[in-house]
Design a protein around this motif. Structure first.
Motif, PDB file in Angstrom:
ATOM      1  N   HIS A 133       0.858  -1.182   0.000  1.00 22.60           N
ATOM      2  CA  HIS A 133       0.000   0.000   0.000  1.00 22.60           C
ATOM      3  C   HIS A 133       0.894   1.231   0.000  1.00 22.60           C
ATOM      4  CE1 HIS A 133      -3.491  -2.316   2.160  1.00 22.60           C
ATOM      5  NE2 HIS A 133      -3.240  -2.783   0.953  1.00 22.60           N
ATOM      6  N   ALA A 134       0.295   2.378  -0.377  1.00 25.34           N
ATOM      7  CA  ALA A 134       1.074   3.612  -0.373  1.00 25.34           C
ATOM      8  C   ALA A 134       1.378   4.069   1.052  1.00 25.34           C
ATOM      9  CB  ALA A 134       0.311   4.697  -1.125  1.00 25.34           C
ATOM     10  N   GLU A 135       0.419   3.838   1.952  1.00 26.95           N
ATOM     11  CA  GLU A 135       0.581   4.322   3.324  1.00 26.95           C
ATOM     12  C   GLU A 135       1.199   3.237   4.201  1.00 26.95           C
ATOM     13  OE1 GLU A 135      -0.408   7.441   4.586  1.00 26.95           O
ATOM     14  OE2 GLU A 135      -0.458   7.804   2.414  1.00 26.95           O
ATOM     15  N   PRO A 136       2.037   3.620   5.157  1.00 30.80           N
ATOM     16  CA  PRO A 136       2.502   2.638   6.141  1.00 30.80           C
ATOM     17  C   PRO A 136       1.330   2.123   6.969  1.00 30.80           C
ATOM     18  CG  PRO A 136       3.639   4.748   6.428  1.00 30.80           C
ATOM     19  CD  PRO A 136       2.567   4.959   5.410  1.00 30.80           C
ATOM     20  N   VAL A 137       1.508   0.983   7.616  1.00 30.49           N
ATOM     21  CA  VAL A 137       0.430   0.431   8.425  1.00 30.49           C
ATOM     22  C   VAL A 137       0.192   1.312   9.648  1.00 30.49           C
ATOM     23  CG1 VAL A 137       0.934  -1.918   7.695  1.00 30.49           C
ATOM     24  CG2 VAL A 137       1.930  -1.050   9.831  1.00 30.49           C
TER      25      VAL A 137
END
Length: 997
Positions: free
Chosen positions: A664-668
């Motif tokens: 995904h583009a965002e970190p978890v």
RNA sequence: GCGGACGUGGUGGAACUGGUAGACACGCAGGAUUUAGGUUCCUGUGCCCUAGGUGUGCGGGUUCGAGUCCCGCCGUCCGCACCA
């Protein structure tokens, strides 16, 4: 006279003439079975793939984001499910159904982990083939789970015992076998160290860029084929090693470290486990120790599970230091000229006044001098066994024998009482130059570090105890203050502080803080060649072979020189032969001297093969590997197969893998700054029992596949959620025997007394524990389906409490969930006539507000896996509707949609009765409109000095000033503030706090 | 021993960033329906007493205000266990 069966009683009550359309268990069953058939016929839960044999790119494009939801891979046990098992499956199903209603492409599937010991043991007992019993068990389990209404993509199911599945398990094994870990290779993320194909190593040897480490210094070109194979074997990520392993005679197999309990027994079966030197297959998981530890930062897992893995990996920063040991012969001991130790406190080398090596350490023999005790031997040092204390040789031999006879349990239970003997040799402290005695003692473990320590009694509790017992000098080299060098040590000083008494002619640490002292001394030792900074791990390589029948055969065979070769790809799968005798040879569980004997070794026609490997050497004779893989192999990659189970060309099409598991583009959520999303499944729910086994092994395999370019994601499980267990009460009689829990009667205690319990008239005592046969407290899902229906069962399990908590099963409480569904049903259908009760009337403002608050809350709760509070909100809303003469369609339809993820069958039925033909599974989940949340009146709490003293209904948009005036004018406030007002805190519109003088 | 988590009615559990403690459910009590039991429905239900007080393991602190934050105990559960 025969008692009426429960069915007949049910008939009498439930098929009442007055309420033929009531939502009873019988009606629930009719509804549930019908919808389960409909879902299956129309493939409601089939998730389209972007590529591969099932490619439906247009359908994928028509859906929103993707979501992969994963359950623990179930083992089909012979005893069937109990009510605790489905908890996680229901939770993932609710989550999946919710997200499907948000328009996502949701992949949720279930297969079976079907190889393994219990099936084999059961098969041996009953004399049937394990495949037969395993398949029967799977059939039963599938039936039980189907009846629960789980929305799986059934096309994607498989079992690890399917040829077509374990073909790829073997293929992945060979990829790992055919790889080596290049610690210097740069990864795409900039880090160093990754697996590379072994062919690239061969190329480096051939080109001369790398020289093989041969004892006689010959180059690659000078080696024979066999010698080259041996060199490569030293690099492969799968290798054979003759090493101490966990031999379990009771199971007839060896076990991995992770499968042995603290008590030194097998996790399965609780048999004794012994350390034996055996040649076994290992996987070089230690090469990945750093990444397995570091990459935990990037995944969204519960902290306790991360901590368990970090502890298991056990990384500690320190140094390896060699202490020279001059022997009586005038030579130095060992290849390194002394004893190499690992220490996390290199700043305390100046305080090392003795050394200890493990009894199993290979250097022990060379340290023991011929003849008598050397000068300087203290009377205490010659061992507890007076008969064997005449010479070092006798004393050490006696000690080692005694130690070898102790099991790990005994070593532990003897606890802190230190024992040991002097070896007769002195080492030289490389910093002080002093001769320090070397002891053999079992408080040093061969399996950790180098199997030897420098003992610093001033600053280590264990060393302090030993030094005290054996009259060894204790020196202070760390103090709380830089000038504290003379302070006496009555106990070891382990706190942070400053180096003292730590100087020689060429280096001084005095005055440095511990961390600085470590850095300084490591640099000094590295300069002088006496040591180097290093990182040590508790993690050991993974023992991968088992001497069992019911597992994946190794796709490996040996030529007559003992060199291992891969079975060629086009010959996979290497199928498990049907053999007349598949039972393993097991032994007396306490017979430590027995040796494993794999069942496959008794099938010579399978073991011996003639194959042309196409390497120019023609048809040759080979022996197949007769060990099988451990149970964990199949579960190391099953989540990848769900993505593309029909693919016969590859284990998963790369486009499917990157679509479903890509980054995904965002970190978890909650990841520290600088981390990136590692990819992997979006939600994995399971128990903590796999924290260091399956979850670690699967991460390891996934990282190897990532390094070799077979997957784009770097972690298998982006988000992991640890569920609690459902436990239950169990009852014992006066002899301590368990009695059938369902037959126990409870008698409430009088006036706050504890309740008492009886079984068949006799008093029994309540305990609390795991659900299972042995405690006679098992309840099967089938009993729940019969008595309440699957929807009620699902609602109950989800409303019991937070998913992560363990909680007690209380069958009496299930009726609450049934009543909720009945009331909801009644708001849609007239119990007496079956007519629809809803009408197109507008809900009043209060109900509209409640509806939209509920929608917002339920959405939040579902997303956060807080199903218990979501259900509570739905019950409240439903209770509001129940009070109305005519249920407004708008509210009822929203409720039906919101309850659908939890109680899907009844929701489908109501949705269809409400006039919709499109089914509820893919209907849009209600959306909350903040504009419709309008409060008429709000209760404002009036506090005096923080205590609630009054309440008043106010308008929600009352100004602070008006509210303040209103509050001060109230009688109770006036009475309390006769002496004046000090402060008034106003939090309009809900709270006023008045503080009198 | 070390590390971590958690202590809320008779029970399972609610309570967002400190702001009406006990949502929801079980159980229990009373009532309605029923020939009756069961089912279903309604009402009540933290504790003590009459008003009023009191209350989130115990003791202290911060704050106008603490279940929530801080300190010290006590208890329960989990993990690791001579890890150098």
């Amino acid at each position: 006279m025969p008692r009426p069966s429960s069915d007949e009683r049910e008939d009498m009550s439930e098929q009442s003439n007055e309420t033929p359309f009531r939502y009873t268990a019988r009606m629930a069953q009719d509804i549930e079975l019908a919808w389960q058939d409909r879902w299956e016929e129309s493939g409601t839960f089939n998730a389209p793939n972007p590529a591969g044999p099932w490619a439906e790119p247009e359908r994928v494009a028509s859906l929103g984001e993707k979501l992969v939801v994963l359950d623990m891979f179930p083992y089909p046990s012979g005893v069937g499910l109990h009510v605790g098992h489905p908890l996680g499956y229901i939770a993932t199903d609710v989550y999946s159904r919710f997200h499907r209603m948000l328009g996502k492409n949701v992949l949720h599937a279930l297969g079976y982990d079907a190889f393994g010991l219990p099936a084999e043991q059961y098969a041996v007992q009953t004399g049937q083939h394990p495949r037969k019993t395993t398949e029967e068990n799977m059939t039963n389990m599938k039936r039980q789970l189907r009846r629960l209404g789980l929305g799986f993509d059934n096309r994607r199911t498989f079992a690890t015992i399917d040829d077509e599945y374990y073909r790829w398990t073997q293929w992945i094994f060979l990829k790992i076998w055919d790889a080596w870990y290049d610690a210097d290779a740069v990864r795409p993320d900039g880090g160093r160290g990754r697996a590379r194909p072994i062919s690239e190593l061969v190329e480096e040897f051939e080109s001369g860029r790398r020289a093989p480490l041969t004892e006689d210094g010959r180059g690659w070109a000078d080696l024979t084929a066999t010698e080259r194979a041996r060199v490569l074997a030293g690099f492969r990520l799968v290798y054979q090693s003759e090493a101490p392993v966990n031999w379990c005679p009771g199971l007839g197999t060896v076990l991995s470290n992770e499968e042995v309990t603290n008590e030194g027994r097998s996790e399965r079966g609780n048999f004794p486990v012994f350390k034996r030197n055996l040649s076994q297959w290992m996987m070089r998981i230690t090469a990945y120790a750093d990444r397995l530890a570091d990459d935990l930062d990037g995944v969204d897992w519960p902290e306790n599970v991360k901590r368990l893995q970090r502890n298991w990996i056990g990384r500690s920063q320190g140094a390896r230091v060699t202490f020279p040991v001059p022997l009586a012969s005038g030579e130095l001991a060992g290849q390194k000229g002394g004893i190499e130790v690992f220490t996390t406190r290199p700043d305390t080398v100046f305080g090392a006044t003795f050394m200890v090596i493990a009894p199993e350490h290979p250097l022990v023999d060379s340290l023991v001098p011929e003849g008598g005790w050397p000068e300087g031997t203290h009377a205490d040092w010659t061992g507890a066994d007076a008969a064997a204390s005449a010479t070092p040789k006798e004393a050490v031999a006696a000690y080692r024998l005694a130690a070898s006879r102790k099991s790990d349990v005994e070593r532990q239970t003897e606890g802190k009482d230190k024992s040991g003997v002097f070896t007769g040799s002195f080492a030289t402290n490389p910093l002080t130059g002093e001769a320090i005695p070397v002891f053999v003692a079992d408080y040093v473990l061969m399996g950790y570090g180098t199997g030897a320590i420098m003992a610093v009694p001033g600053h280590d509790e264990r060393d302090f105890e030993y030094a005290t017992k054996f009259s060894i000098p204790i020196v202070r080299v760390v103090a709380a203050r830089p000038d504290g060098g003379d302070e006496p040590l009555t106990e070891p000083f382990v706190a942070d502080g400053f180096a003292v008494n730590s100087a020689n002619a060429t280096v001084s640490l005095d005055g440095l803080a511990v961390e600085d002292a470590k850095e300084r001394i490591i640099a000094y030792l590295e300069d002088g060649g006496d040591g180097r900074g290093t990182i040590n791990y508790r993690l050991r390589d993974w023992l991968f072979s088992r001497q069992r029948y019911w597992g994946e055969p190794f796709p490996v065979m040996f030529d007559d020189d003992g060199v291992a070769y891969a079975v060629p790809d086009d010959q996979l799968p290497l199928t498990l032969p049907d053999v007349p005798d598949y039972s393993p040879k097991t032994f007396d569980p306490d017979d430590a001297t027995s040796s494993p004997e794999p069942p496959l070794s008794r099938v010579p026609e399978w073991v011996n093969v003639e194959v042309d490997l196409g390497d120019g050497r023609g048809v040759r004779h080979f022996r197949r590997e007769t060990n099988t893989m451990p149970n964990w192999a199949g579960s190391c990659w099953y989540y990848l197969r769900y993505l593309d189970p029909a693919n016969h060309e590859t284990f998963v099409d790369p486009a499917n893998e990157s679509y479903w598991l890509g980054r995904h583009a965002e970190p978890v959520a909650g990841a520290p700054a600088g981390t990136v999303d590692p990819g992997g499944v979006d939600l994995y729910i399971g128990g903590v029992e796999h924290a260091v086994l399956h979850l670690l092994y699967a991460r390891f395999w996934h990282k190897v596949l990532f390094d070799l370019g077979h997957v784009s994601s770097e972690e298998p499980f982006r988000k992991y959620f640890s569920q609690g267990y459902i436990q239950a009460y169990a009852y014992t009689d006066s002899r301590g025997q368990y009695v059938e829990a369902s037959e126990v009667e409870e008698h409430p205690g009088a006036h706050g007394e504890e309740p008492t319990f009886t079984w068949q008239g006799q008093q029994v005592f309540r305990e609390y524990g795991k659900i299972g046969k042995s405690l006679k407290n098992s309840v099967s899902p089938d009993e729940m389906y019969d008595a309440f229906g699957a929807d009620t069962f699902r609602v109950y399990e989800m409303s019991m409490g937070p998913l992560e908590l363990s909680k007690p099963w209380d069958i009496r409480a299930v009726v609450g969930s049934q009543r909720f569904l009945q009331r909801l049903w009644r708001n849609v259908v007239d119990e007496e006539t079956g007519a629809l009760r809803v009408a197109d009337v507008a809900p009043d403002q209060a109900l509209t507000t409640q509806l939209h608050q509920t929608i917002a809350g339920v959405r939040d709760d579902f997303e956060g896996l807080r199903f218990n509070t979501a259900i509570a909100k739905l019950i409240e809303l439903n209770n509001s509707v129940t009070k109305l003469e005519v249920p407004p369609r708008e509210v009822v339809e929203a409720m039906v949609l919101m309850v659908a993820p939890v109680a899907p069958h009844i929701a489908e039925e109501m949705w269809s009765r409400l006039g919709h033909d499109d089914g509820v599974a893919h209907a849009a989940f209600p959306v909350s409109d903040p504009a419709k949340i309008v409060m008429g009146q709000v209760t404002c709490v009036i506090q005096i000095k923080g205590k609630v003293r009054d309440r008043v209904e106010v308008s929600p948009d009352i100004s602070e000033e008006d509210l303040r005036t209103l509050a001060l004018s109230r009688d109770k406030v006036r009475a309390a503030t006769e002496a004046g007002v000090r402060t008034v805190i106003v939090r309009a519109p809900k709270l006023v706090n008045v503080v009198p003088v």
